[in-house]
Design a protein around this motif. Sequence first.
Motif, PDB file in Angstrom:
ATOM      1  N   PRO A   1      33.910 -13.261  76.941  1.00  0.00           N
ATOM      2  CA  PRO A   1      33.585 -12.110  77.575  1.00  0.00           C
ATOM      3  C   PRO A   1      34.890 -11.256  78.549  1.00  0.00           C
ATOM      4  CG  PRO A   1      33.275 -13.818  78.482  1.00  0.00           C
ATOM      5  CD  PRO A   1      33.741 -14.301  77.503  1.00  0.00           C
TER       6      PRO A   1
ATOM      7  N   ALA B   1      33.632 -21.444  73.740  1.00  0.00           N
ATOM      8  CA  ALA B   1      34.395 -20.057  73.749  1.00  0.00           C
ATOM      9  C   ALA B   1      35.876 -20.313  72.058  1.00  0.00           C
ATOM     10  CB  ALA B   1      35.605 -19.663  74.542  1.00  0.00           C
ATOM     11  N   ARG B   2      35.812 -19.287  71.255  1.00  0.00           N
ATOM     12  CA  ARG B   2      36.098 -19.000  70.190  1.00  0.00           C
ATOM     13  C   ARG B   2      37.314 -18.423  69.976  1.00  0.00           C
ATOM     14  NH1 ARG B   2      32.085 -20.781  65.708  1.00  0.00           N
ATOM     15  NH2 ARG B   2      31.153 -21.879  66.125  1.00  0.00           N
TER      16      ARG B   2
ATOM     17  N   THR C   1      42.309 -21.517  64.155  1.00  0.00           N
ATOM     18  CA  THR C   1      41.542 -21.372  65.349  1.00  0.00           C
ATOM     19  C   THR C   1      41.185 -22.099  66.508  1.00  0.00           C
ATOM     20  OG1 THR C   1      40.037 -22.192  63.656  1.00  0.00           O
ATOM     21  CG2 THR C   1      40.168 -20.015  64.081  1.00  0.00           C
TER      22      THR C   1
ATOM     23  N   ARG D   1      38.965 -23.494  69.414  1.00  0.00           N
ATOM     24  CA  ARG D   1      37.466 -23.581  70.483  1.00  0.00           C
ATOM     25  C   ARG D   1      38.271 -24.372  71.414  1.00  0.00           C
ATOM     26  NH1 ARG D   1      31.615 -24.801  68.600  1.00  0.00           N
ATOM     27  NH2 ARG D   1      31.423 -22.948  68.238  1.00  0.00           N
TER      28      ARG D   1
ATOM     29  N   MET E   1      29.277 -13.231  70.077  1.00  0.00           N
ATOM     30  CA  MET E   1      29.650 -12.270  69.476  1.00  0.00           C
ATOM     31  C   MET E   1      31.044 -11.765  69.221  1.00  0.00           C
ATOM     32  SD  MET E   1      28.131  -8.086  67.682  1.00  0.00           S
ATOM     33  CE  MET E   1      28.219  -8.720  66.165  1.00  0.00           C
ATOM     34  N   ALA E   2      31.849 -12.407  68.137  1.00  0.00           N
ATOM     35  CA  ALA E   2      33.457 -12.466  68.036  1.00  0.00           C
ATOM     36  C   ALA E   2      33.977 -11.257  68.149  1.00  0.00           C
ATOM     37  CB  ALA E   2      34.179 -13.671  66.885  1.00  0.00           C
ATOM     38  N   ARG E   3      34.626 -10.357  68.744  1.00  0.00           N
ATOM     39  CA  ARG E   3      34.899  -9.202  68.949  1.00  0.00           C
ATOM     40  C   ARG E   3      36.813  -9.047  68.819  1.00  0.00           C
ATOM     41  NH1 ARG E   3      34.572 -10.231  73.530  1.00  0.00           N
ATOM     42  NH2 ARG E   3      36.346  -8.928  74.179  1.00  0.00           N
TER      43      ARG E   3
ATOM     44  N   GLU F   1      40.892 -12.557  68.175  1.00  0.00           N
ATOM     45  CA  GLU F   1      39.578 -12.697  67.266  1.00  0.00           C
ATOM     46  C   GLU F   1      38.939 -13.375  68.437  1.00  0.00           C
ATOM     47  OE1 GLU F   1      36.736 -11.646  63.649  1.00  0.00           O
ATOM     48  OE2 GLU F   1      36.945 -13.057  63.919  1.00  0.00           O
ATOM     49  N   THR F   2      38.109 -13.225  68.699  1.00  0.00           N
ATOM     50  CA  THR F   2      37.476 -14.409  70.184  1.00  0.00           C
ATOM     51  C   THR F   2      36.154 -13.495  70.547  1.00  0.00           C
ATOM     52  OG1 THR F   2      37.239 -15.501  72.592  1.00  0.00           O
ATOM     53  CG2 THR F   2      38.202 -12.893  72.470  1.00  0.00           C
ATOM     54  N   ASP F   3      35.098 -14.680  70.825  1.00  0.00           N
ATOM     55  CA  ASP F   3      33.718 -14.020  71.286  1.00  0.00           C
ATOM     56  C   ASP F   3      34.053 -14.766  73.026  1.00  0.00           C
ATOM     57  OD1 ASP F   3      34.001 -16.694  71.486  1.00  0.00           O
ATOM     58  OD2 ASP F   3      31.861 -17.486  70.631  1.00  0.00           O
TER      59      ASP F   3
END
Length: 155
Positions: A94, A69-70, A62, A64, A1-3, A90-92
Amino acid sequence: MARQLHSVELDFAESAPVRLAYTGLLSAPPEAVYRALATETESWPEWFSEVTAATPTPEGRTVRLKGGARFRETVLAAQPDVLYAYRTDETDAPGVHALLEAWRLAPVGNGTRVRWTVATDGTAVYRTVLRLARPAMGRTFRQAVRALDRRLAKA
């Protein structure tokens, strides 16, 4: 999930808790290197092996990476033949809280010296992993510089 990440500015390259910097030489002039970095976004996967996709957006791009990971990035500095810098908004991935990358170019003879700085912050585990990954990131950078140099020599 992107944060959403912390919104950092260009000075973060000097103040980040973790800063990794790598330098390489290319035989191509700064204008060709800058064009590959800043305007030929879709070509990144051809020379930067960790990038599987790069797509321009109105504010940046954007990206990848291998492993999935994006990143959604905003360009902070686009000084032709001198500097190309962007932050991740924004990224997913961790553990990361803030991330900025800067590519500084300088003419050397007929070629270019490029310095890639990765400035970042995150959880304690993230910071430790990144510090341990320094040698591997250096190898990836050197491979990317060699591949970009070969690509630009054909152009």
